[in-house]
Design a protein around this motif. Structure first.
Motif, PDB file in Angstrom:
ATOM      1  N   GLY A  13       0.805  -1.221   0.000  1.00 28.12           N
ATOM      2  CA  GLY A  13       0.000   0.000   0.000  1.00 28.12           C
ATOM      3  C   GLY A  13       0.835   1.267   0.000  1.00 28.12           C
ATOM      4  N   THR A  14       0.145   2.378   0.121  1.00 28.66           N
ATOM      5  CA  THR A  14       0.787   3.697   0.086  1.00 28.66           C
ATOM      6  C   THR A  14       1.631   3.954   1.319  1.00 28.66           C
ATOM      7  OG1 THR A  14      -0.913   4.583  -1.331  1.00 28.66           O
ATOM      8  CG2 THR A  14       0.242   6.177   0.025  1.00 28.66           C
ATOM      9  N   TYR A  28       2.892   7.883  -7.498  1.00 28.02           N
ATOM     10  CA  TYR A  28       3.933   7.131  -6.782  1.00 28.02           C
ATOM     11  C   TYR A  28       3.662   5.645  -6.956  1.00 28.02           C
ATOM     12  CZ  TYR A  28       0.066   6.673  -3.587  1.00 28.02           C
ATOM     13  OH  TYR A  28      -1.169   6.412  -3.074  1.00 28.02           O
ATOM     14  N   PRO A  30       2.916   2.333  -4.910  1.00 30.56           N
ATOM     15  CA  PRO A  30       2.635   1.724  -3.607  1.00 30.56           C
ATOM     16  C   PRO A  30       3.507   0.480  -3.408  1.00 30.56           C
ATOM     17  CG  PRO A  30       0.603   2.051  -4.875  1.00 30.56           C
ATOM     18  CD  PRO A  30       1.758   2.264  -5.816  1.00 30.56           C
ATOM     19  N   ALA A  60      -0.088  -3.257  -4.046  1.00 30.56           N
ATOM     20  CA  ALA A  60      -1.062  -2.174  -3.921  1.00 30.56           C
ATOM     21  C   ALA A  60      -2.408  -2.809  -3.614  1.00 30.56           C
ATOM     22  CB  ALA A  60      -1.134  -1.392  -5.227  1.00 30.56           C
ATOM     23  N   SER A  61      -3.218  -2.143  -2.813  1.00 31.30           N
ATOM     24  CA  SER A  61      -4.447  -2.831  -2.396  1.00 31.30           C
ATOM     25  C   SER A  61      -5.470  -2.900  -3.520  1.00 31.30           C
ATOM     26  CB  SER A  61      -5.035  -2.202  -1.137  1.00 31.30           C
ATOM     27  OG  SER A  61      -5.781  -1.058  -1.417  1.00 31.30           O
ATOM     28  N   TYR A  62      -5.280  -2.107  -4.608  1.00 36.08           N
ATOM     29  CA  TYR A  62      -6.199  -2.295  -5.735  1.00 36.08           C
ATOM     30  C   TYR A  62      -5.930  -3.621  -6.441  1.00 36.08           C
ATOM     31  CZ  TYR A  62      -2.253   0.473  -7.662  1.00 36.08           C
ATOM     32  OH  TYR A  62      -1.015   0.978  -7.963  1.00 36.08           O
ATOM     33  N   GLY A  93      -2.896  -0.974   1.847  1.00 42.12           N
ATOM     34  CA  GLY A  93      -3.306   0.123   0.975  1.00 42.12           C
ATOM     35  C   GLY A  93      -4.714   0.564   1.323  1.00 42.12           C
ATOM     36  N   THR A  94      -5.019   1.822   1.018  1.00 46.78           N
ATOM     37  CA  THR A  94      -6.325   2.337   1.469  1.00 46.78           C
ATOM     38  C   THR A  94      -7.465   2.044   0.493  1.00 46.78           C
ATOM     39  OG1 THR A  94      -5.961   4.510   0.456  1.00 46.78           O
ATOM     40  CG2 THR A  94      -5.238   4.212   2.752  1.00 46.78           C
ATOM     41  N   ASP A  95      -7.145   1.694  -0.765  1.00 45.58           N
ATOM     42  CA  ASP A  95      -8.225   1.537  -1.750  1.00 45.58           C
ATOM     43  C   ASP A  95      -9.189   0.407  -1.388  1.00 45.58           C
ATOM     44  OD1 ASP A  95      -7.204   3.656  -3.118  1.00 45.58           O
ATOM     45  OD2 ASP A  95      -6.516   2.525  -4.859  1.00 45.58           O
ATOM     46  N   ALA A 119      -2.128   4.685   4.755  1.00 48.95           N
ATOM     47  CA  ALA A 119      -1.743   6.093   4.635  1.00 48.95           C
ATOM     48  C   ALA A 119      -2.249   6.610   3.308  1.00 48.95           C
ATOM     49  CB  ALA A 119      -0.228   6.246   4.708  1.00 48.95           C
ATOM     50  N   MET A 120      -2.537   7.896   3.259  1.00 43.56           N
ATOM     51  CA  MET A 120      -2.992   8.521   2.019  1.00 43.56           C
ATOM     52  C   MET A 120      -1.825   9.102   1.229  1.00 43.56           C
ATOM     53  SD  MET A 120      -6.169   7.943   1.870  1.00 43.56           S
ATOM     54  CE  MET A 120      -6.671   9.033   0.548  1.00 43.56           C
ATOM     55  N   LYS A 167     -13.772   4.439   2.882  1.00 46.91           N
ATOM     56  CA  LYS A 167     -12.946   5.505   2.313  1.00 46.91           C
ATOM     57  C   LYS A 167     -13.877   6.462   1.588  1.00 46.91           C
ATOM     58  CE  LYS A 167      -8.844   6.296  -0.554  1.00 46.91           C
ATOM     59  NZ  LYS A 167      -7.757   5.683  -1.328  1.00 46.91           N
TER      60      LYS A 167
HETATM   61  C1  SIN Z   1      -3.412   1.186  -2.436  1.00 46.78           C
HETATM   62  O1  SIN Z   1      -4.578   1.020  -2.058  1.00 46.78           O
HETATM   63  O2  SIN Z   1      -2.523   0.322  -2.301  1.00 46.78           O
HETATM   64  C2  SIN Z   1      -3.038   2.476  -3.077  1.00 46.78           C
HETATM   65  C3  SIN Z   1      -3.694   3.626  -2.442  1.00 46.78           C
HETATM   66  C4  SIN Z   1      -3.402   3.795  -0.992  1.00 46.78           C
HETATM   67  O3  SIN Z   1      -2.831   2.964  -0.302  1.00 46.78           O
HETATM   68  O4  SIN Z   1      -3.766   4.883  -0.485  1.00 46.78           O
END
Ligand code: SIN
Length: 331
Positions: A13-14, A28, A30, A60-62, A93-95, A119-120, A167
């Motif tokens: 993630g980020t 960037y 991730p 990356a969480s996507y 990751g936040t996604d 983190a964003m 989110k």
């Molecule tokens: C992700 O989800 O891996 C990319 C975005 C993030 O972590 O904010």
């Protein structure tokens, strides 16, 4: 003095992201740094706690898929079963953070705190929020008041239930919220404040699935027709989340098609598309009569996780509806 042991589990993630310059916060890569490297940027972590780091995933969480959740579940259970570990922190990751948090909340039956954090802004940014979020997550995981609350999410000083968190902004550090439910607490430095008593939704009786069923989400809109539904059925969907308009409505012909699906062996759950509020069982959809599940205020992507877990554990429609009702009762 003996330090409390925390298990930190990295997934990418980020929070582990890197950009070409410190002034860059949206362009960037991730998952560029290991969790061990991220931990090293926050010296207070090892000063305060006995930190055990593991890294079952780095992406990356996507790109996270339900298959990845099995690796994460195994890593979390290892920490749950380790009597030395007082609390567990998962970096993510936040996604899709809220999906993984929901999965853990509904599949890991433990009294130990599990805190998912992200983190964003990438770790290289001037305004990186990861270090403070990680420190906050550890404060919460170490807090006795976090026990018995299932999986929590800590972002930007707020503590959310893994079940209700969402989110809500694409780039702000104040991106996470729990619509209708509200945050369960706040954290500032090592001070943790709870807004409600501990409690949690019942989990599935977990057995690692050999495969996941296919469960798709069909979003309704003005003029929607059955094309996507038919494609999902043709692709082998065992479940479809119907994310409808208002109280989960749709055009009349579409409704008739949805109502026919349970009799064809495809489980359907009704919920609202992008708005909040509890979808009711009594409506023109006649859910009970057609064997359709009603998901109340759960959003589509979380209903999908309930269906994935339920179907993977051999639950039929009534059993999954009863589980949804218990989850909603627990709040
Ligand atoms: C992700 O989800 O891996 C990319 C975005 C993030 O972590 O904010």
């Amino acid at each position: 003095m003996t330090k409390l042991q925390l298990a930190l589990i990295g997934t990418g993630g980020t929070i582990a992201g890197a950009a070409s310059a410190a002034s860059v916060s949206t362009d960037y890569k991730p998952a560029s740094l290991s969790l061990a490297a991220v931990v090293d940027t926050v010296p207070e972590l090892r000063q305060r706690y006995d930190i055990e780091v593991s890294q079952p995933l780095q992406l990356a969480s996507y790109d996270v898929r339900p298959e990845h959740w099995l690796d994460l579940h195994a890593a979390v259970m290892q920490a749950v079963h380790n009597p030395q570990v007082a609390g567990i922190v998962v970096t993510h990751g936040t996604d899709t953070l809220e999906e993984t948090a929901t999965f853990l909340h509904l599949s890991v039956d433990t009294h130990k705190p599990i805190v998912v954090v992200g983190a964003m802004r990438p770790a290289t940014a001037y305004s990186a929020d990861g270090p403070a979020n990680l420190l906050d997550a550890c404060s919460v995981a170490a807090c006795p008041g976090a026990q018995g609350r299932g999986t929590l999410v800590v972002m930007n000083g707020r503590i959310h239930s893994g079940l209700w968190v969402a989110k809500r902004h694409v780039s702000s550090v104040e991106a996470f919220d729990s619509p209708l439910a509200g945050a369960v607490g706040e954290v500032a430095d090592q001070s943790v404040q709870w807004f409600r008593a501990a409690g949690r939704a019942p989990t599935v009786a977990w057995k690692t699935p050999s495969t996941w069923p296919r469960v798709d989400i069909a979003v309704a809109y003005a003029g929607v027709d059955e094309t996507a539904l038919r494609a999902f059925v043709a692709a082998g969907a065992q479940g479809i989340v119907h994310a409808g308009l208002g109280n989960a409505n749709t055009p009349t012909a579409y409704r008739a098609f949805i109502q026919s699906l349970p009799a064809q062996g495809v489980l359907v759950a009704r919920c609202a598309r992008f708005i909040t509020g509890s979808v009711t069982r009594a409506s023109v959809y006649a859910d009970a009569q057609h064997g359709i599940l009603t998901a109340g205020p759960l959003p589509p992507h979380k209903v999908r996780i309930v269906m994935l877990l339920g179907l993977a554990h051999g639950m039929d429609g009534p059993a999954i509806q009863s589980w949804i009702d218990q989850i909603l009762l627990a709040g």
